[in-house]
Design a protein around this motif. Structure first.
Motif, mmCIF file in Angstrom:
data_model
loop_
_atom_site.group_PDB
_atom_site.id
_atom_site.type_symbol
_atom_site.label_atom_id
_atom_site.label_comp_id
_atom_site.label_asym_id
_atom_site.label_seq_id
_atom_site.Cartn_x
_atom_site.Cartn_y
_atom_site.Cartn_z
ATOM 1 N N PRO A 38 0.711 -1.174 0.091
ATOM 2 C CA PRO A 38 -0.108 -0.100 -0.051
ATOM 3 C C PRO A 38 0.996 1.237 0.044
ATOM 4 O O PRO A 38 0.426 2.406 -0.508
ATOM 5 C CB PRO A 38 -0.916 -0.269 1.378
ATOM 6 C CG PRO A 38 -0.742 -1.473 1.549
ATOM 7 C CD PRO A 38 0.353 -2.217 1.278
ATOM 8 N N LEU A 39 2.144 1.215 0.597
ATOM 9 C CA LEU A 39 2.954 2.207 0.245
ATOM 10 C C LEU A 39 3.523 2.461 -1.049
ATOM 11 O O LEU A 39 4.346 3.600 -1.075
ATOM 12 C CB LEU A 39 4.226 2.210 1.398
ATOM 13 C CG LEU A 39 3.626 2.349 2.916
ATOM 14 C CD1 LEU A 39 4.977 2.015 3.897
ATOM 15 C CD2 LEU A 39 3.018 3.442 3.456
ATOM 16 N N ALA A 40 3.458 1.602 -2.007
ATOM 17 C CA ALA A 40 4.180 1.832 -3.297
ATOM 18 C C ALA A 40 3.808 3.278 -3.854
ATOM 19 O O ALA A 40 4.715 3.682 -4.516
ATOM 20 C CB ALA A 40 3.480 0.840 -4.151
ATOM 21 N N PRO A 41 2.754 3.857 -3.883
ATOM 22 C CA PRO A 41 2.775 5.197 -4.379
ATOM 23 C C PRO A 41 3.621 6.344 -3.912
ATOM 24 O O PRO A 41 3.948 7.290 -4.436
ATOM 25 C CB PRO A 41 1.335 5.559 -4.119
ATOM 26 C CG PRO A 41 0.482 4.504 -3.816
ATOM 27 C CD PRO A 41 1.557 3.311 -3.184
ATOM 28 N N TYR A 42 4.087 5.824 -2.639
ATOM 29 C CA TYR A 42 5.153 6.876 -1.873
ATOM 30 C C TYR A 42 6.572 6.507 -1.954
ATOM 31 O O TYR A 42 7.286 6.969 -1.319
ATOM 32 C CB TYR A 42 4.686 6.807 -0.504
ATOM 33 C CG TYR A 42 3.000 7.036 -0.122
ATOM 34 C CD1 TYR A 42 2.886 8.615 -0.227
ATOM 35 C CD2 TYR A 42 2.427 6.310 0.180
ATOM 36 C CE1 TYR A 42 1.375 8.796 -0.294
ATOM 37 C CE2 TYR A 42 0.988 6.826 0.218
ATOM 38 C CZ TYR A 42 0.517 7.833 0.184
ATOM 39 O OH TYR A 42 -0.976 8.223 0.335
ATOM 40 N N LYS A 43 6.747 5.823 -3.198
ATOM 41 C CA LYS A 43 8.211 5.515 -3.437
ATOM 42 C C LYS A 43 9.031 6.658 -3.549
ATOM 43 O O LYS A 43 10.262 6.645 -2.869
ATOM 44 C CB LYS A 43 8.195 4.748 -4.572
ATOM 45 C CG LYS A 43 7.680 3.403 -4.860
ATOM 46 C CD LYS A 43 7.956 2.267 -5.968
ATOM 47 C CE LYS A 43 7.724 3.360 -7.017
ATOM 48 N NZ LYS A 43 6.326 2.935 -7.520
#
Length: 114
Positions: free
Chosen positions: A81-86
């Motif tokens: 779920p944190l993938a967009p915040y790479k």
């Protein structure tokens, strides 16, 4: 200051690299992935160099091994779920490495660490 910024930078670096490793198959955001990869690997190298000077050999070596093992582990699936915040995580890791270097330069100049 050196220890705190080193550990924070390594945690952010580990998160970013784990997310990038997990997202390699999908690769939805190529610009964000490239920027995050560049930031995370630059931060990783800078943190290792600064950590070796400011903290000795043991802690930076353990942190580097932990980050590289965490990158390959299945823990990254839970972090998807944190993938967009790479990219923000990679930039945060880079800022942590800059703060670590500021502390190391203060140590080199015999200035007190704040």
């Amino acid at each position: 200051m050196i220890l705190l910024s080193f550990l924070l930078g390594m945690v952010l670096c580990g998160l970013t690299l784990a997310l990038l490793h997990e997202d390699d198959a999908r690769m939805t955001d190529k610009f964000g992935a490239a920027g995050a990869s560049f930031s995370a690997w630059c931060a990783f190298g800078m943190l290792i160099m600064a950590g070796l000077y400011g903290l000795g050999l043991v802690l930076p070596a353990l942190a580097a091994i932990t980050v590289l093992i965490a990158r390959k582990s299945r823990v990254s699936q839970r972090l998807s779920p944190l993938a967009p915040y790479k990219l923000p995580l990679g930039i945060g890791a880079l800022l942590g490495s800059i703060l670590t270097w500021i502390g190391v330069l203060n140590l080199m100049e015999d200035l007190p660490n704040v």
